[in-house]
Design a protein around this motif. Sequence first.
Motif, mmCIF file in Angstrom:
data_model
loop_
_atom_site.group_PDB
_atom_site.id
_atom_site.type_symbol
_atom_site.label_atom_id
_atom_site.label_comp_id
_atom_site.label_asym_id
_atom_site.label_seq_id
_atom_site.Cartn_x
_atom_site.Cartn_y
_atom_site.Cartn_z
ATOM 1 N N GLY A 40 16.586 7.903 15.463
ATOM 2 C CA GLY A 40 17.799 8.220 14.728
ATOM 3 C C GLY A 40 18.909 7.196 14.842
ATOM 4 N N LYS A 41 18.686 6.119 15.601
ATOM 5 C CA LYS A 41 19.712 5.087 15.776
ATOM 6 C C LYS A 41 19.383 3.884 14.894
ATOM 7 N N PRO A 42 20.394 3.359 14.144
ATOM 8 C CA PRO A 42 20.147 2.209 13.274
ATOM 9 C C PRO A 42 20.199 0.886 14.038
ATOM 10 N N TYR A 43 19.372 -0.044 13.600
ATOM 11 C CA TYR A 43 19.337 -1.395 14.148
ATOM 12 C C TYR A 43 19.253 -2.380 12.988
ATOM 13 N N GLY A 44 19.794 -3.575 13.193
ATOM 14 C CA GLY A 44 19.747 -4.594 12.158
ATOM 15 C C GLY A 44 19.664 -5.987 12.751
ATOM 16 N N LEU A 45 19.130 -6.919 11.960
ATOM 17 C CA LEU A 45 18.996 -8.313 12.387
ATOM 18 C C LEU A 45 18.988 -9.205 11.155
ATOM 19 N N THR A 46 19.805 -10.265 11.178
ATOM 20 C CA THR A 46 19.801 -11.249 10.098
ATOM 21 C C THR A 46 18.531 -12.078 10.179
ATOM 22 N N VAL A 47 17.860 -12.208 9.035
ATOM 23 C CA VAL A 47 16.576 -12.920 8.966
ATOM 24 C C VAL A 47 16.535 -13.760 7.692
ATOM 25 N N SER A 48 16.209 -15.039 7.826
ATOM 26 C CA SER A 48 16.003 -15.873 6.640
ATOM 27 C C SER A 48 14.520 -16.135 6.397
ATOM 28 N N ALA A 49 13.679 -15.802 7.377
ATOM 29 C CA ALA A 49 12.230 -15.984 7.225
ATOM 30 C C ALA A 49 11.642 -14.759 6.533
ATOM 31 N N PHE A 50 11.721 -14.772 5.207
ATOM 32 C CA PHE A 50 11.310 -13.652 4.357
ATOM 33 C C PHE A 50 10.616 -14.225 3.130
ATOM 34 N N ALA A 51 9.566 -13.563 2.663
ATOM 35 C CA ALA A 51 8.879 -13.998 1.436
ATOM 36 C C ALA A 51 8.119 -12.836 0.825
ATOM 37 N N SER A 52 7.953 -12.898 -0.487
ATOM 38 C CA SER A 52 7.055 -11.951 -1.130
ATOM 39 C C SER A 52 5.632 -12.394 -0.808
ATOM 40 N N LEU A 53 4.709 -11.451 -0.759
ATOM 41 C CA LEU A 53 3.340 -11.772 -0.374
ATOM 42 C C LEU A 53 2.341 -11.349 -1.437
ATOM 43 N N SER A 54 2.513 -10.163 -2.015
ATOM 44 C CA SER A 54 1.521 -9.628 -2.943
ATOM 45 C C SER A 54 2.191 -8.675 -3.925
ATOM 46 N N LEU A 55 1.679 -8.669 -5.163
ATOM 47 C CA LEU A 55 2.168 -7.707 -6.149
ATOM 48 C C LEU A 55 1.379 -6.408 -6.113
ATOM 49 N N ASP A 56 0.094 -6.503 -5.782
ATOM 50 C CA ASP A 56 -0.773 -5.313 -5.786
ATOM 51 C C ASP A 56 -1.697 -5.339 -4.581
ATOM 52 N N PRO A 57 -1.338 -4.651 -3.502
ATOM 53 C CA PRO A 57 -0.159 -3.806 -3.360
ATOM 54 C C PRO A 57 1.110 -4.648 -3.188
ATOM 55 N N ALA A 58 2.255 -4.026 -3.401
ATOM 56 C CA ALA A 58 3.542 -4.712 -3.250
ATOM 57 C C ALA A 58 3.804 -4.944 -1.767
ATOM 58 N N LEU A 59 3.719 -6.215 -1.348
ATOM 59 C CA LEU A 59 3.908 -6.577 0.060
ATOM 60 C C LEU A 59 4.930 -7.707 0.179
ATOM 61 N N ALA A 60 5.705 -7.663 1.256
ATOM 62 C CA ALA A 60 6.623 -8.735 1.619
ATOM 63 C C ALA A 60 6.477 -8.975 3.108
ATOM 64 N N LEU A 61 6.876 -10.184 3.553
ATOM 65 C CA LEU A 61 6.762 -10.477 4.980
ATOM 66 C C LEU A 61 8.069 -10.990 5.535
ATOM 67 N N ILE A 62 8.258 -10.718 6.813
ATOM 68 C CA ILE A 62 9.373 -11.244 7.589
ATOM 69 C C ILE A 62 8.801 -11.785 8.891
ATOM 70 N N SER A 63 9.511 -12.711 9.490
ATOM 71 C CA SER A 63 9.065 -13.296 10.744
ATOM 72 C C SER A 63 10.154 -13.077 11.791
ATOM 73 N N ILE A 64 9.760 -12.480 12.923
ATOM 74 C CA ILE A 64 10.714 -12.122 13.980
ATOM 75 C C ILE A 64 10.306 -12.795 15.285
ATOM 76 N N ASP A 65 11.261 -13.437 15.932
ATOM 77 C CA ASP A 65 11.042 -14.074 17.230
ATOM 78 C C ASP A 65 10.544 -13.025 18.227
ATOM 79 N N ASN A 66 9.505 -13.347 18.969
ATOM 80 C CA ASN A 66 8.938 -12.406 19.937
ATOM 81 C C ASN A 66 9.916 -12.026 21.049
ATOM 82 N N ARG A 67 10.942 -12.837 21.279
ATOM 83 C CA ARG A 67 11.942 -12.522 22.308
ATOM 84 C C ARG A 67 13.001 -11.545 21.810
#
Length: 158
Positions: A28-55
């Motif tokens: 129930g608690k919100p979290y957020g992070l600014t990310v520029s590593a984002f891209a569309s991946l697929s139309l069918d199914p509709a997929l997008a990707l983000i990349s997050i530092d493991n730390r």
Amino acid sequence: MTLDPALFRQAMSRFASGVTVITTLVDGKPYGLTVSAFASLSLDPALALISIDNRSPMRDLLVQAQAFAINILSSDQEALSRHFAGPQKHDWSEIVAGAGHGIAPLLDGALANLECKLYQAVEGGDHTIFIGQIEHVTLRDGSPLLYYRGAYHDLVQR
């Protein structure tokens, strides 16, 4: 031969990217992070990707939540980007957000909000690539916030 990480970082800074804030809910608690590593991946199914530092704590939060929203920021949301990139990123006291379909908070004023269920998480070096299956989309008109060579920019129309 090992590539110099600083040189690689400089090369990547030459790629102008849009700016997103990834949001999620855990217990129930919100979290957020600014990310520029984002891209569309697929139309069918509709997929997008983000990349997050493991730390980043966001990595484990996304695994736990199994869902997230990708909020594509408009040119007037630089302060929001800075907020979610800084140490105060988990302070939501002054953030205006909607509930959407309950997957994750949706930031008001974003050009697009993509509500995603976690489709797959893939290890990639010192980052994890999160692939989201897009369940709902909200769109608004406006200009994008861009990031290039370590600074924010606006799109200039020709």
